[in-house]
Design an enzyme around this catalytic site. Sequence first.
Site: not given
Length: 509
Positions: A37-39, A41
């Site tokens: 995951h990123c911020m 997604r």
Amino acid sequence: MPDRPHRPDRSDDPHRATARDLLALVGGPGNVTSAAHCMTRLRLALTDRAAVRDAEVRAHPAVLGVVEDGDTYQIVLGPGRAARVTRAFEDLRAQAPAPGPAVLTADALAARGTALRAERKRRNATPGKLLLRRIAAVFVPLIPALIGCGIIAGLNGLLVNAGLLPWLTPVLGALASGFMALLAVFVGINTAQEFGGTPVIGGAAAAVVVFPGVTAISAFGHPLAPGQGGVLGALGAALLATAIEKWCRRWVPETVDVIVTPTLTLLLTGLVTVYGLMYAAGEAARAIGLGANWLLVHTGVLAGLVLGGLFLPLVMLGLHQALIPLHTTLIEQQGYTVLLPVLAMAGAGQVGAAVAVFVRLRGNRTIRATIRSALPAGLVGVGEPLIYGVSLPLGRPFVTACAGGAAGGAFVGLFSMLGTQVGSTAIGPSGWALFPLVQGDRGFAAAVAVYGGGLLVGYVAGFLVTYFFGFTRQALVELNAEQDTRPDTDPGSDPHTDGPDAQREPAPA
């Protein structure tokens, strides 16, 4: 026989319920090879793209949008939720039984999935794009800590300037600065992990960059300073260490590998780092800082116009994260990055454009429903739902949204030319969520005023340009001709909750 409609999980933990729903909709545990995951997604690598039930993923109440970037299937969930859902998603994958051969239910389905993956690889797997994505992957896991430390640093600055709580400000200063002081080590660990080395060796190779004892060493006739080269030096040291480690693994006998490989790796990397990389990376970092400041001070309006106008296409392509090393370098040098507030204006243009679309398409209930649900996320800097759900499918509104971002960027750039510099003490948030992180050379209040003014200009410009130039006459007629086929005579019914209308896809332009 078609699949049954998926019924959302109703367990007590909403994030685990969302993870369970999404795991089923993307083809089950056997169809997922990796999850991260990123911020905002959940990023999935899939075995068979065709096994994903796209319409149901997009219609899930927790999903803000879907993005495909190369071989990665990205589900936009929003800040905070993405990390929690990913953890639950990984737990469910770990608990699932080993997948059987029935994951691919038909040869035709498998062939179609293989063809789709090959086409995406052909279009997106250029060496430059792959390298940028991998470098971005080094920094993305660091963003939550950068945000937290940035907010604490901002709060500490306000307390110090106001002369309040003098017993607390040293503690806040230590909390804000501790992570930044060792940022090079974390960059080294992540770099080695991303590029196939041993994480702790990467961290050890990068640690020399921040070691206080380097002051006793001279390179090119100049004494070194702790932190010289910053994250760029750490990135280079870890990349070199990973390459040397892989080379050693090819010829060092297994019986002495545990002794020879790490020793040789750290020795060779360390010598190159202290006698070359630190100095070179320090000069590069200094050039980045001077260049960014010069750009905004001397060509602020033009620079803001270009940066604010081009940032949405970078987000669309997923290449915006390649700017993270630049932001991090500026934060290390100056305490804030002057680029992020300018780039954040792209989101303001997007919001203004979406409002204009909402006003112009009074007869299109589906697009208006999409805007209602995506606009709050856009206001706090999560732009993907508006990009992929509204402006990009419509075509022209995406271009006019870029124009709004350019106007907001030019406004912020103008004030840089007039002597009021605005920056962000951390990276990640934008839109309204960036206000707690805003800082500048004239103090917090002036920085907030300029940044807020830029957002307002972006909103207004994005709205006006989209309202007057976002649609052809024919497109307006066609898009407003959509009729609600439900037997409902109440014109005030809410498309979010009434019937299937809320679940329909936006009409194409």
